[in-house]
Write a protein that holds these residues in place. Structure first.
Motif, mmCIF file in Angstrom:
data_model
loop_
_atom_site.group_PDB
_atom_site.id
_atom_site.type_symbol
_atom_site.label_atom_id
_atom_site.label_comp_id
_atom_site.label_asym_id
_atom_site.label_seq_id
_atom_site.Cartn_x
_atom_site.Cartn_y
_atom_site.Cartn_z
ATOM 1 N N THR A 61 24.879 0.107 -17.324
ATOM 2 C CA THR A 61 24.242 0.811 -18.439
ATOM 3 C C THR A 61 24.029 -0.153 -19.587
ATOM 4 O O THR A 61 24.971 -0.849 -20.007
ATOM 5 N N ARG A 62 22.788 -0.197 -20.101
ATOM 6 C CA ARG A 62 22.465 -1.049 -21.244
ATOM 7 C C ARG A 62 22.111 -0.160 -22.429
ATOM 8 O O ARG A 62 21.302 0.767 -22.303
ATOM 9 N N ALA A 63 22.709 -0.441 -23.579
ATOM 10 C CA ALA A 63 22.430 0.351 -24.774
ATOM 11 C C ALA A 63 20.958 0.227 -25.151
ATOM 12 O O ALA A 63 20.308 -0.799 -24.903
ATOM 13 N N ARG A 64 20.443 1.280 -25.758
ATOM 14 C CA ARG A 64 19.024 1.316 -26.115
ATOM 15 C C ARG A 64 18.678 0.181 -27.074
ATOM 16 O O ARG A 64 19.428 -0.113 -28.005
ATOM 17 N N ASP A 65 17.537 -0.466 -26.826
ATOM 18 C CA ASP A 65 16.987 -1.548 -27.657
ATOM 19 C C ASP A 65 17.844 -2.816 -27.647
ATOM 20 O O ASP A 65 17.660 -3.700 -28.485
ATOM 21 N N THR A 66 18.783 -2.915 -26.715
ATOM 22 C CA THR A 66 19.600 -4.132 -26.622
ATOM 23 C C THR A 66 18.748 -5.288 -26.095
ATOM 24 O O THR A 66 18.071 -5.154 -25.070
ATOM 25 N N VAL A 67 18.773 -6.399 -26.814
ATOM 26 C CA VAL A 67 18.035 -7.596 -26.394
ATOM 27 C C VAL A 67 19.002 -8.537 -25.684
ATOM 28 O O VAL A 67 20.049 -8.896 -26.231
ATOM 29 N N ILE A 68 18.645 -8.904 -24.453
ATOM 30 C CA ILE A 68 19.480 -9.801 -23.646
ATOM 31 C C ILE A 68 18.733 -11.116 -23.455
ATOM 32 O O ILE A 68 17.590 -11.131 -22.999
ATOM 33 N N GLY A 69 19.368 -12.210 -23.817
ATOM 34 C CA GLY A 69 18.788 -13.542 -23.614
ATOM 35 C C GLY A 69 19.559 -14.285 -22.546
ATOM 36 O O GLY A 69 20.793 -14.238 -22.522
ATOM 37 N N TYR A 70 18.853 -14.985 -21.663
ATOM 38 C CA TYR A 70 19.490 -15.592 -20.489
ATOM 39 C C TYR A 70 19.056 -17.046 -20.335
ATOM 40 O O TYR A 70 17.869 -17.334 -20.168
ATOM 41 N N LEU A 71 20.020 -17.967 -20.395
ATOM 42 C CA LEU A 71 19.769 -19.372 -20.095
ATOM 43 C C LEU A 71 20.149 -19.622 -18.643
ATOM 44 O O LEU A 71 21.321 -19.565 -18.275
ATOM 45 N N ARG A 72 19.157 -19.901 -17.812
ATOM 46 C CA ARG A 72 19.399 -20.134 -16.390
ATOM 47 C C ARG A 72 19.770 -21.593 -16.152
ATOM 48 O O ARG A 72 19.583 -22.453 -17.022
ATOM 49 N N GLN A 73 20.258 -21.868 -14.930
ATOM 50 C CA GLN A 73 20.606 -23.243 -14.579
ATOM 51 C C GLN A 73 19.362 -24.112 -14.430
ATOM 52 O O GLN A 73 19.430 -25.322 -14.623
ATOM 53 N N GLU A 74 18.261 -23.514 -14.068
ATOM 54 C CA GLU A 74 17.012 -24.255 -13.912
ATOM 55 C C GLU A 74 15.931 -23.604 -14.767
ATOM 56 O O GLU A 74 15.883 -22.383 -14.887
ATOM 57 N N VAL A 75 15.074 -24.425 -15.364
ATOM 58 C CA VAL A 75 13.971 -23.894 -16.178
ATOM 59 C C VAL A 75 12.652 -24.452 -15.657
ATOM 60 O O VAL A 75 12.597 -25.544 -15.090
ATOM 61 N N ALA A 76 11.588 -23.673 -15.850
ATOM 62 C CA ALA A 76 10.264 -24.102 -15.403
ATOM 63 C C ALA A 76 9.721 -25.171 -16.348
ATOM 64 O O ALA A 76 9.987 -25.150 -17.554
ATOM 65 N N GLU A 77 8.966 -26.121 -15.783
ATOM 66 C CA GLU A 77 8.358 -27.154 -16.615
ATOM 67 C C GLU A 77 7.277 -26.537 -17.496
ATOM 68 O O GLU A 77 6.556 -25.630 -17.089
ATOM 69 N N THR A 78 7.177 -27.037 -18.724
ATOM 70 C CA THR A 78 6.200 -26.543 -19.693
ATOM 71 C C THR A 78 5.407 -27.714 -20.238
ATOM 72 O O THR A 78 5.973 -28.761 -20.559
ATOM 73 N N ARG A 79 4.106 -27.543 -20.361
ATOM 74 C CA ARG A 79 3.240 -28.575 -20.933
ATOM 75 C C ARG A 79 2.245 -27.935 -21.893
ATOM 76 O O ARG A 79 1.977 -26.742 -21.822
ATOM 77 N N GLY A 80 1.721 -28.749 -22.789
ATOM 78 C CA GLY A 80 0.667 -28.281 -23.680
ATOM 79 C C GLY A 80 1.162 -27.678 -24.987
ATOM 80 O O GLY A 80 0.345 -27.259 -25.814
ATOM 81 N N ARG A 81 2.483 -27.635 -25.198
ATOM 82 C CA ARG A 81 3.033 -27.140 -26.458
ATOM 83 C C ARG A 81 4.045 -28.147 -26.965
ATOM 84 O O ARG A 81 4.723 -28.815 -26.190
ATOM 85 N N THR A 82 4.150 -28.228 -28.288
ATOM 86 C CA THR A 82 5.162 -29.106 -28.847
ATOM 87 C C THR A 82 6.539 -28.476 -28.653
ATOM 88 O O THR A 82 6.670 -27.270 -28.416
ATOM 89 N N VAL A 83 7.558 -29.304 -28.781
ATOM 90 C CA VAL A 83 8.934 -28.811 -28.670
ATOM 91 C C VAL A 83 9.180 -27.731 -29.713
ATOM 92 O O VAL A 83 9.742 -26.668 -29.415
ATOM 93 N N LEU A 84 8.745 -27.977 -30.959
ATOM 94 C CA LEU A 84 8.968 -27.008 -32.035
ATOM 95 C C LEU A 84 8.255 -25.692 -31.750
ATOM 96 O O LEU A 84 8.822 -24.607 -31.947
ATOM 97 N N ALA A 85 7.005 -25.765 -31.269
ATOM 98 C CA ALA A 85 6.252 -24.546 -30.965
ATOM 99 C C ALA A 85 6.916 -23.756 -29.846
ATOM 100 O O ALA A 85 6.966 -22.522 -29.887
ATOM 101 N N GLU A 86 7.437 -24.460 -28.843
ATOM 102 C CA GLU A 86 8.110 -23.781 -27.741
ATOM 103 C C GLU A 86 9.362 -23.052 -28.230
ATOM 104 O O GLU A 86 9.622 -21.906 -27.839
ATOM 105 N N VAL A 87 10.112 -23.694 -29.086
ATOM 106 C CA VAL A 87 11.328 -23.066 -29.613
ATOM 107 C C VAL A 87 10.976 -21.900 -30.523
ATOM 108 O O VAL A 87 11.579 -20.821 -30.443
ATOM 109 N N MET A 88 9.979 -22.090 -31.382
ATOM 110 C CA MET A 88 9.573 -21.025 -32.311
ATOM 111 C C MET A 88 9.052 -19.812 -31.548
ATOM 112 O O MET A 88 9.171 -18.672 -32.017
ATOM 113 N N GLY A 89 8.504 -20.048 -30.350
ATOM 114 C CA GLY A 89 8.016 -18.936 -29.538
ATOM 115 C C GLY A 89 9.117 -17.988 -29.115
ATOM 116 O O GLY A 89 8.855 -16.848 -28.728
#
Length: 667
Positions: A61-89
């Motif tokens: 059961t997850r409480a209503r409007d609960t935001v869950i953030g997940y850092l996985r062991q592997e991440v997909a490669e990203t191109r075309g955005r600056t590091v700052l823009a990616e983080v700000m996203g």
């Protein structure tokens, strides 16, 4: 208030049962570390919390409007955005409002219609008010602060994501998640790609995090600093302990002792009941009592003895050939990558037989470059590298794991690397790295990350080397496997140079620290605490079951003692470090002798139990010569077991006395 509640959760993957009956309550302020052996289902549990997987049984059961953030062991490669823009996203609604404000600014500059201008200005005002209320004007500064803490230079934050390695992309993903500030923060091995300074920064960040944290980590120091609860997954069960890792170890030990006592007590009662059943099974007057006891045994909830889990497995590196005293010499090394000069021709280094060296320093300082030069796998532009007499080098890094053939069996993977080894020798080597029985026929593709790491190490050492160059050898290893590797490294008679973010491993293994920074490699001929004392820095040095937590934020500590002068503090730390090193040198042989004797005691007990069991079998008495040999061996083992006891007590007493801190004279 619970943000996520798990009740009676069970999960299996194909034929593999992971766990059942898991109950867990995640609320704000709880920092839960999930621990357990590789393959126990730690990552699966995180994915059940996010909803990426569904349980086979039970409820989440997850409480209503609960935001869950997940850092996985592997991440997909990203191109075309600056590091700052990616983080700000990762800032979600705040980032979306800012993008809309930028669009309106462009529309305002292009529009001449007064009504449209008024409408745009009205919308801009509303967005600006909400943006300010949500802390949007401090968002970029916070993003930059997080990125700096994770090791990014100011110039790096404007670079394209595609220019960075997978490890740095993982840091960006972590920064994005931290900026998002979710209600429940799930972290799967967050320290794997961080250097020591970044790990320290992340610990401090999480210490004041307002939401809930659930993390999977094999870094004991990190768990000690972050977690206030530990959930252990073992043998398909989940057990929750209150406290950090040190407290978990102590509580688990007490619980295991209680379970062992309860299991033995129950076994005595079962044996007594079974004896009654066997004795009166065919006696009519006792039939009702016999049936009553049979039914009672069938319904009995058996207490499983935890003894099997406490038996730790060990492997040893194959004994290497003895090298000359000087193992390797680097003289005036010059190394550059294009315009980036890592070493400008003033890198000199000499290592001797038996040294165990840890390379430390910030990311990008040149640790991996130095390790590769030492290993002979990276060319350099100037200077000389000279190996000593009879030196054989082995180099381990992440690419050895990635190069494993997923279609091969474990045995065939080693056979491809060592075709001249006999089958017997290959099986012995695999057994040394904890692959035995059916495990050697498992496909590489189904192995856990820790198993693949051990297999890559086994391949590396098919031809025994006496200079090991290891780059993050503990990545993907669970805590038990790290303990096994630590023991093997300590027992290795050759020379070791390693890079690791695992402070516990550095403290346990390294007797020399080399600090790499600004194109230089400074040698500190002592352990991690000696290095800290010489550098005048405070490094948390708690082990798995020692030390106390520092004063929590917001808690008033005792009145401080008069402050030492810098010179006095440095001198005191120097004396303390020298005392620790003296005790370590004195006790090294004692510890080795005690370990050998304990291993012998375990082997004697095991063989004694086996022979006792065989002598209890009536069928063997048909062979008189066999019985005679067994009785003679039984007597020999019993005599040895009786003599080992006093020897163990003597060595333990000597070790305890040698470990006791000695008073250091002060002026």
């Amino acid at each position: 208030m619970s943000l996520v509640t798990m009740a009676g959760v069970s999960k299996s993957h194909a034929a593999q049962h992971l766990f059942s009956g898991v109950g867990l309550m995640i609320s704000a302020g709880r920092r839960i570390a999930i621990v357990g052996p590789n393959g126990a289902g730690k990552t699966t549990l995180l994915e059940l919390i996010t909803g990426d997987q569904e349980p086979d049984a039970g409820t989440i059961t997850r409480a209503r409007d609960t935001v869950i953030g997940y850092l996985r062991q592997e991440v997909a490669e990203t191109r075309g955005r600056t590091v700052l823009a990616e983080v700000m996203g990762g800032a979600g609604e705040v980032s979306g409002i800012e993008r809309r404000m930028r669009h309106i600014e462009l529309e305002l500059s292009d529009s001449d219609d007064e009504d449209e201008l008024a409408e745009l200005m009205d919308e801009y005002g509303r967005l600006q008010h909400r943006f300010e209320a949500m802390g949007g004007y401090g968002l970029e500064a916070e993003a930059r602060r997080i990125l700096a803490g994770l090791g990014f230079a100011d110039a790096d934050v404007e670079r394209d994501m595609g220019e960075f390695s997978g490890g740095w992309m993982m840091r960006v993903a972590l920064a994005r998640l931290l900026l998002q500030n979710p209600d429940v923060l799930l972290l799967d091995e967050p320290t794997n790609h961080l250097d020591l300074a970044s790990v320290e920064w992340l610990q401090g960040f999480l210490a004041v995090y307002a939401g809930a944290i659930v993390l999977v980590s094999h870094d004991r120091d990190f768990i000690n600093e972050v977690a206030n609860r530990v959930l252990e997954l073992h043998d398909g069960q989940a057990t929750e302990y209150v406290g950090d890792y040190a407290e978990f170890v102590e509580q688990r030990s007490e619980r295991m002792a209680q379970l062992e006592a309860a299991a033995k007590n129950q076994q005595r009662k079962i044996a007594h009941t079974q004896a009654f059943i066997d004795r009166f099974r065919y006696k009519a007057s006792k039939a009702r009592q016999v049936q009553s006891r049979v039914k009672a045994l069938e319904k009995l909830d058996r207490v499983a003895s935890p003894g099997a889990r406490s038996r730790s497995v060990k492997f040893r590196f194959p004994e290497p050939p003895r090298s000359g005293r000087t193992v390797i010499t680097l003289d005036r090394i010059e190394k550059r990558y294009g315009d980036n000069v890592v070493y400008a021709g003033d890198l000199d280094l000499q290592l001797e037989r038996g040294q165990k060296v840890a390379l430390i320093g910030p990311n990008g300082a040149g640790k991996s470059t130095l390790l590769k030069i030492l290993a002979g796998v990276l060319p350099f532009e100037g200077g000389t590298r000279e190996l000593g007499s009879n030196v054989r080098v082995a180099y381990f890094a992440q690419h050895q794991i990635e190069a494993l053939n997923p279609e091969n069996t474990v045995f065939n993977e080693l056979n491809d690397a060592a075709p001249m080894m006999s089958t017997t020798d290959m099986r012995k080597l695999l057994g040394a790295f904890l692959f035995s029985g059916p495990a050697v026929d498992k496909q590489v593709g189904v192995l856990s990350g820790g198993e693949q790491t051990r297999l890559a190490l086994a391949k590396l050492l098919a031809d025994p080397a006496n200079l090991l160059c290891l780059d993050e050898p503990t990545n993907h290893l669970d805590i038990q496997s790290r303990d096994v590797l630590e023991d093997a490294l300590n027992a290795f008679s050759g020379t070791i140079v390693l890079i690791t973010h695992d402070r516990y491993l550095i403290r346990s293994v390294a007797d020399t620290i080399i600090e790499v920074n600004d194109g230089k490699a400074v040698v500190y001929p002592g352990d991690f605490e000696y290095y800290a004392a010489k550098r005048g820095v405070d490094i948390e040095t708690r082990g798995a079951v020692e030390g106390t937590r520092s004063t929590p934020r917001g808690v008033v500590a005792d009145a401080p003692k008069p402050r030492e002068s810098a010179a006095a503090a440095a001198e005191r730390r120097r004396r303390e470090a020298e005392e620790r090193n003296r005790r370590h040198r004195q006790t090294r042989d004692l510890r080795a002798g005690l370990a050998r004797l304990e291993a012998e005691a375990t082997a004697v007990d095991a063989e004694l139990s086996e022979i006792t069991e065989r002598l209890a079998d009536p069928s063997i008495y048909a062979d008189a010569s066999l019985v005679k040999r067994l009785v003679e061996r039984h007597n020999q083992l019993r005599d040895r077991a009786e003599s080992i006891g006093p020897e163990l007590e003597r060595l333990r007493g000597e070790l305890e006395a040698a470990d006791a801190p000695q008073l250091v004279a002060t002026e």
